[in-house]
Design a protein around this motif. Structure first.
Motif, PDB file in Angstrom:
ATOM      1  N   PHE A 186       0.801  -1.223   0.000  1.00 17.23           N
ATOM      2  CA  PHE A 186       0.000   0.000   0.000  1.00 17.23           C
ATOM      3  C   PHE A 186       0.836   1.278   0.000  1.00 17.23           C
ATOM      4  O   PHE A 186       0.272   2.370  -0.089  1.00 17.23           O
ATOM      5  CB  PHE A 186      -0.938   0.019   1.210  1.00 17.23           C
ATOM      6  CG  PHE A 186      -2.004  -1.034   1.195  1.00 17.23           C
ATOM      7  CD1 PHE A 186      -2.782  -1.236   0.068  1.00 17.23           C
ATOM      8  CD2 PHE A 186      -2.224  -1.829   2.310  1.00 17.23           C
ATOM      9  CE1 PHE A 186      -3.772  -2.210   0.047  1.00 17.23           C
ATOM     10  CE2 PHE A 186      -3.208  -2.808   2.299  1.00 17.23           C
ATOM     11  CZ  PHE A 186      -3.980  -3.000   1.169  1.00 17.23           C
ATOM     12  N   GLU A 187       2.144   1.162   0.107  1.00 23.84           N
ATOM     13  CA  GLU A 187       2.959   2.363   0.327  1.00 23.84           C
ATOM     14  C   GLU A 187       2.742   3.439  -0.732  1.00 23.84           C
ATOM     15  O   GLU A 187       2.560   4.609  -0.411  1.00 23.84           O
ATOM     16  CB  GLU A 187       4.437   2.003   0.407  1.00 23.84           C
ATOM     17  CG  GLU A 187       5.324   3.215   0.651  1.00 23.84           C
ATOM     18  CD  GLU A 187       6.511   2.914   1.521  1.00 23.84           C
ATOM     19  OE1 GLU A 187       6.369   2.886   2.756  1.00 23.84           O
ATOM     20  OE2 GLU A 187       7.599   2.689   0.959  1.00 23.84           O
ATOM     21  N   LYS A 188       2.750   3.070  -2.010  1.00 28.55           N
ATOM     22  CA  LYS A 188       2.629   4.099  -3.047  1.00 28.55           C
ATOM     23  C   LYS A 188       1.197   4.562  -3.267  1.00 28.55           C
ATOM     24  O   LYS A 188       0.957   5.478  -4.058  1.00 28.55           O
ATOM     25  CB  LYS A 188       3.219   3.592  -4.359  1.00 28.55           C
ATOM     26  CG  LYS A 188       2.482   2.424  -4.990  1.00 28.55           C
ATOM     27  CD  LYS A 188       3.176   2.045  -6.298  1.00 28.55           C
ATOM     28  CE  LYS A 188       2.482   0.883  -6.989  1.00 28.55           C
ATOM     29  NZ  LYS A 188       3.140   0.526  -8.269  1.00 28.55           N
ATOM     30  N   TYR A 189       0.231   3.941  -2.546  1.00 29.56           N
ATOM     31  CA  TYR A 189      -1.168   4.331  -2.713  1.00 29.56           C
ATOM     32  C   TYR A 189      -1.716   5.091  -1.505  1.00 29.56           C
ATOM     33  O   TYR A 189      -2.855   5.578  -1.556  1.00 29.56           O
ATOM     34  CB  TYR A 189      -2.040   3.088  -2.940  1.00 29.56           C
ATOM     35  CG  TYR A 189      -1.608   2.245  -4.113  1.00 29.56           C
ATOM     36  CD1 TYR A 189      -1.704   2.720  -5.420  1.00 29.56           C
ATOM     37  CD2 TYR A 189      -1.090   0.967  -3.926  1.00 29.56           C
ATOM     38  CE1 TYR A 189      -1.310   1.950  -6.495  1.00 29.56           C
ATOM     39  CE2 TYR A 189      -0.689   0.184  -5.002  1.00 29.56           C
ATOM     40  CZ  TYR A 189      -0.804   0.684  -6.278  1.00 29.56           C
ATOM     41  OH  TYR A 189      -0.402  -0.081  -7.348  1.00 29.56           O
ATOM     42  N   ARG A 190      -0.955   5.182  -0.436  1.00 20.59           N
ATOM     43  CA  ARG A 190      -1.487   5.743   0.805  1.00 20.59           C
ATOM     44  C   ARG A 190      -1.929   7.191   0.633  1.00 20.59           C
ATOM     45  O   ARG A 190      -2.950   7.605   1.190  1.00 20.59           O
ATOM     46  CB  ARG A 190      -0.435   5.637   1.925  1.00 20.59           C
ATOM     47  CG  ARG A 190      -0.069   4.213   2.285  1.00 20.59           C
ATOM     48  CD  ARG A 190       0.937   4.150   3.434  1.00 20.59           C
ATOM     49  NE  ARG A 190       0.348   4.602   4.691  1.00 20.59           N
ATOM     50  CZ  ARG A 190      -0.315   3.826   5.537  1.00 20.59           C
ATOM     51  NH1 ARG A 190      -0.482   2.543   5.257  1.00 20.59           N
ATOM     52  NH2 ARG A 190      -0.807   4.307   6.650  1.00 20.59           N
ATOM     53  N   ALA A 191      -1.192   7.979  -0.149  1.00 17.18           N
ATOM     54  CA  ALA A 191      -1.551   9.391  -0.333  1.00 17.18           C
ATOM     55  C   ALA A 191      -2.824   9.560  -1.159  1.00 17.18           C
ATOM     56  O   ALA A 191      -3.411  10.650  -1.173  1.00 17.18           O
ATOM     57  CB  ALA A 191      -0.398  10.134  -1.013  1.00 17.18           C
ATOM     58  N   LEU A 192      -3.260   8.490  -1.841  1.00 16.95           N
ATOM     59  CA  LEU A 192      -4.445   8.568  -2.699  1.00 16.95           C
ATOM     60  C   LEU A 192      -5.730   8.240  -1.965  1.00 16.95           C
ATOM     61  O   LEU A 192      -6.817   8.458  -2.490  1.00 16.95           O
ATOM     62  CB  LEU A 192      -4.281   7.619  -3.899  1.00 16.95           C
ATOM     63  CG  LEU A 192      -3.041   7.853  -4.773  1.00 16.95           C
ATOM     64  CD1 LEU A 192      -2.955   6.800  -5.863  1.00 16.95           C
ATOM     65  CD2 LEU A 192      -3.052   9.244  -5.361  1.00 16.95           C
ATOM     66  N   ASP A 193      -5.615   7.696  -0.770  1.00 10.66           N
ATOM     67  CA  ASP A 193      -6.784   7.376   0.053  1.00 10.66           C
ATOM     68  C   ASP A 193      -6.946   8.469   1.101  1.00 10.66           C
ATOM     69  O   ASP A 193      -6.047   8.669   1.927  1.00 10.66           O
ATOM     70  CB  ASP A 193      -6.600   6.015   0.718  1.00 10.66           C
ATOM     71  CG  ASP A 193      -7.802   5.620   1.551  1.00 10.66           C
ATOM     72  OD1 ASP A 193      -8.807   5.180   0.964  1.00 10.66           O
ATOM     73  OD2 ASP A 193      -7.735   5.752   2.801  1.00 10.66           O
ATOM     74  N   PRO A 194      -8.063   9.213   1.092  1.00  2.54           N
ATOM     75  CA  PRO A 194      -8.197  10.376   1.984  1.00  2.54           C
ATOM     76  C   PRO A 194      -7.994  10.068   3.464  1.00  2.54           C
ATOM     77  O   PRO A 194      -7.297  10.808   4.166  1.00  2.54           O
ATOM     78  CB  PRO A 194      -9.628  10.863   1.707  1.00  2.54           C
ATOM     79  CG  PRO A 194      -9.918  10.405   0.318  1.00  2.54           C
ATOM     80  CD  PRO A 194      -9.222   9.090   0.182  1.00  2.54           C
ATOM     81  N   VAL A 195      -8.610   9.004   3.967  1.00  2.06           N
ATOM     82  CA  VAL A 195      -8.473   8.666   5.386  1.00  2.06           C
ATOM     83  C   VAL A 195      -7.026   8.312   5.717  1.00  2.06           C
ATOM     84  O   VAL A 195      -6.481   8.739   6.739  1.00  2.06           O
ATOM     85  CB  VAL A 195      -9.420   7.507   5.754  1.00  2.06           C
ATOM     86  CG1 VAL A 195      -9.093   6.963   7.145  1.00  2.06           C
ATOM     87  CG2 VAL A 195     -10.873   7.970   5.704  1.00  2.06           C
ATOM     88  N   THR A 196      -6.389   7.561   4.828  1.00  2.00           N
ATOM     89  CA  THR A 196      -4.992   7.170   5.051  1.00  2.00           C
ATOM     90  C   THR A 196      -4.069   8.377   4.965  1.00  2.00           C
ATOM     91  O   THR A 196      -3.146   8.534   5.776  1.00  2.00           O
ATOM     92  CB  THR A 196      -4.571   6.114   4.022  1.00  2.00           C
ATOM     93  OG1 THR A 196      -5.513   5.043   4.029  1.00  2.00           O
ATOM     94  CG2 THR A 196      -3.186   5.577   4.336  1.00  2.00           C
TER      95      THR A 196
END
Length: 354
Positions: A291-301
């Motif tokens: 999930f590291e490269k996707y974390r900034a794309l998920d608002p809650v994360t």
């Protein structure tokens, strides 16, 4: 953690917003046999080792370097696409979708040829050494004569799997276009953004054969219950795997191709916690390399990471020794998982008839 209503659908899964639902449908006797329903809620921060290791930090660094090199070659006009680059294998695990797919039957044939041949060769080799030792000590003939009789039998028994292993390895490593082929499409999808589960129907009332139209059967995540199914392996030992079954319709998702069946129930329980955590939009994505490269794309994360000051390169810069320690720590948490002692929080919203 509050939900971003501009990003997540109204149907997104949140344990605090599960609606009251009808009484569950009664399962058939076959649906109850050797199956244990797992409770909802009170999840732990766990994941099966196969998910924690896909990808590893080392793999993340490799692909980061690969992307940099590719961009540089494109800028210089010297870039040549690699074999199968851009081929859709239909599998996705990001901030929005967890979509699972297998390779085609042709690909599985060659992988089975290679892996199965290797396994059988070593098995026959070990058994042959033991058998030869017994034969030499028990035979009234000389060891030379016993050896002469034994060698042809060994070559016959071990030669076939050795040939399969060699042929499969040759095709996989030297002729990728011959063996590598994606399947028709995905098997199932869990969508964090919508809270829906989709099973892809390749029968679709004959529509797929006529025009290639894949059917989609969808339902909210909270309408599925998780079960551990136990069945014997070839040696008769009990093996456990996870599957989801819809509470009111004949819809099931089998996860045995995602996480291999295990002799203990802890691994399927860890997978169930992982799936709940992934779909839960009241909490950030789990701290895993995938999930590291996707974390900034998920608002809650993204909000969680900003609040905690998380290093955005936490996994990709991790050295091998530290990652091995992470694997051991996760293995320990999985081993101590308390799933079987939890109350089923879904029972507050559903009356189960069995």
């Amino acid at each position: 953690m509050t939900m971003d209503n501009t990003y997540y659908a109204n149907t997104a899964y949140n344990p605090a917003r599960i609606p009251q639902q009808p009484t569950s449908a009664e399962r058939s006797w076959l649906g109850k046999f050797a199956k244990t329903r797992l409770p909802w809620g009170r999840t732990q921060d766990v994941a099966p080792e196969s998910i924690l290791q896909d990808p590893t930090p080392k793999s993340l660094r490799f692909w980061e370097d690969f992307d940099k090199k590719r961009e540089k070659e494109k800028a210089l006009g010297t870039y040549k696409p690699r074999p199968f680059e851009g081929v859709d294998t239909h599998g996705v695990l990001d901030q929005e979708r967890f979509r699972h797919a297998l390779l085609s039957k042709r690909s599985h044939f060659w992988m089975l040829m290679c892996g199965g041949g290797r396994f059988l060769f070593y098995l026959i080799l070990v058994l042959s050494v033991f058998t030869y030792a017994v034969a030499v000590t028990q035979s009234y003939e000389s060891w030379q004569r016993t050896t002469e009789r034994f060698i042809p039998l060994f070559l016959l028994c071990a030669g076939i799997p050795l040939l399969c292993w060699g042929l499969g390895s040759l095709v996989i490593n030297k002729f990728p276009r011959l063996w590598f082929k994606p399947s028709r499409g995905p098997l199932w999808e869990l969508n964090r953004r919508t809270g829906l589960v989709t099973v892809f129907d390749y029968d679709n009332n004959g529509e797929y054969k006529q025009n290639g139209s894949i059917g989609e059967i969808t339902a909210p995540f909270y309408e599925f219950d998780a079960y551990i199914s136990t069945s014997p392996d070839r040696q008769g030992l009990p093996m456990n795997f996870l599957y989801l079954a819809h509470r009111y319709r004949d819809i099931t998702l089998n996860f045995s191709s995602l996480v291999a069946p295990d002799r203990t129930p802890e691994l399927p329980c860890a997978l169930w916690d992982f799936l709940q955590n992934y779909m839960d939009t009241s909490r950030p994505l789990q701290e895993l390399p995938c999930f590291e490269k996707y974390r900034a794309l998920d608002p809650v994360t993204a909000a969680h990471d900003q609040h905690t000051g998380r290093n955005p390169r936490y996994w990709i810069d991790m050295d091998d020794e530290t990652f091995e320690a992470q694997l051991k720590e996760m293995s320990g948490r999985v081993h101590l998982i308390d799933t079987m002692h939890r109350p089923n929080l879904m029972a507050q919203h559903v009356e189960y008839v069995d």
